[in-house]
Design a protein around this motif. Structure first.
Motif, mmCIF file in Angstrom:
data_model
loop_
_atom_site.group_PDB
_atom_site.id
_atom_site.type_symbol
_atom_site.label_atom_id
_atom_site.label_comp_id
_atom_site.label_asym_id
_atom_site.label_seq_id
_atom_site.Cartn_x
_atom_site.Cartn_y
_atom_site.Cartn_z
ATOM 1 N N ILE A 1 0.834 -6.554 4.273
ATOM 2 C CA ILE A 1 -0.365 -6.934 3.528
ATOM 3 C C ILE A 1 0.054 -8.005 2.521
ATOM 4 O O ILE A 1 0.822 -7.733 1.610
ATOM 5 N N GLY A 2 -0.431 -9.187 2.687
ATOM 6 C CA GLY A 2 -0.091 -10.283 1.780
ATOM 7 C C GLY A 2 1.009 -11.174 2.307
ATOM 8 O O GLY A 2 0.913 -12.383 2.243
ATOM 9 N N ASN B 1 0.821 -1.210 0.000
ATOM 10 C CA ASN B 1 0.000 0.000 0.000
ATOM 11 C C ASN B 1 0.859 1.266 0.000
ATOM 12 O O ASN B 1 0.350 2.356 -0.229
ATOM 13 N N VAL B 2 2.173 1.112 0.210
ATOM 14 C CA VAL B 2 3.102 2.246 0.145
ATOM 15 C C VAL B 2 3.815 2.245 -1.206
ATOM 16 O O VAL B 2 3.847 3.255 -1.905
ATOM 17 N N ASP C 1 2.979 -3.278 -8.584
ATOM 18 C CA ASP C 1 2.408 -2.465 -9.660
ATOM 19 C C ASP C 1 3.097 -1.113 -9.775
ATOM 20 O O ASP C 1 3.278 -0.594 -10.883
ATOM 21 N N ASP C 2 3.503 -0.547 -8.653
ATOM 22 C CA ASP C 2 4.229 0.727 -8.673
ATOM 23 C C ASP C 2 5.575 0.555 -9.366
ATOM 24 O O ASP C 2 5.981 1.404 -10.168
ATOM 25 N N LEU C 3 6.263 -0.550 -9.056
ATOM 26 C CA LEU C 3 7.570 -0.789 -9.671
ATOM 27 C C LEU C 3 7.423 -1.049 -11.166
ATOM 28 O O LEU C 3 8.205 -0.534 -11.967
#
Length: 138
Positions: free
Chosen positions: A56-57, A11-12, A16-18
């Protein structure tokens, strides 16, 4: 060639961000642990790692590559802190959870299993092969 594991809260900054950063990748900044920093200092361009979603995960989600060796962390003026740049290479076919790693006898000595707090950690060649197998990749 050495292998690594990079931990991030999804969430930080997650997989997907990478992926969105493309070929230039992202500076793996903000690490304020000497052991994790020293691991990044040991990294060489082209080495592979695993992105692990923490909190998370709690799972390995994809393969990353070091695209820039250790350099000053741009998020601080303190010269003690350095980082590397990494890019996304390939998602795992199946994520590998922390519980799976703890249950897998071949990973009993893995840093993730024994010191899950360390944000940047080495992965042995044998451990890497097991992660690839569990993740559905060769």
């Amino acid at each position: 060639m050495a292998f690594w594991l990079f931990k991030s809260e999804p969430n930080v900054f997650g997989w997907d961000d990478l992926v969105a950063r493309g070929e230039t990748g992202e500076e793996w900044d903000g690490v304020r642990n000497y052991q994790a920093r020293n691991n990044m200092r040991a990294m060489k361009k082209g080495e592979r790692g695993m992105l692990y979603h923490s909190n998370i995960g709690k799972e390995c989600v994809g393969i990353v590559e070091v695209v820039a060796e250790a350099h000053p962390d741009s998020t601080t003026e303190d010269p003690r802190w350095e980082c590397v740049d990494i890019k996304a290479v390939q998602p795992l076919e199946k994520t590998v959870t922390l519980d799976q790693a703890k249950e897998e006898p071949r990973l009993k000595d893995m840093v993730l299993v024994n010191n899950s707090r360390l944000s940047v950690q080495p992965v042995s060649e044998d451990e890497w092969a097991v992660l690839m197998e569990l993740g559905g990749l060769k």
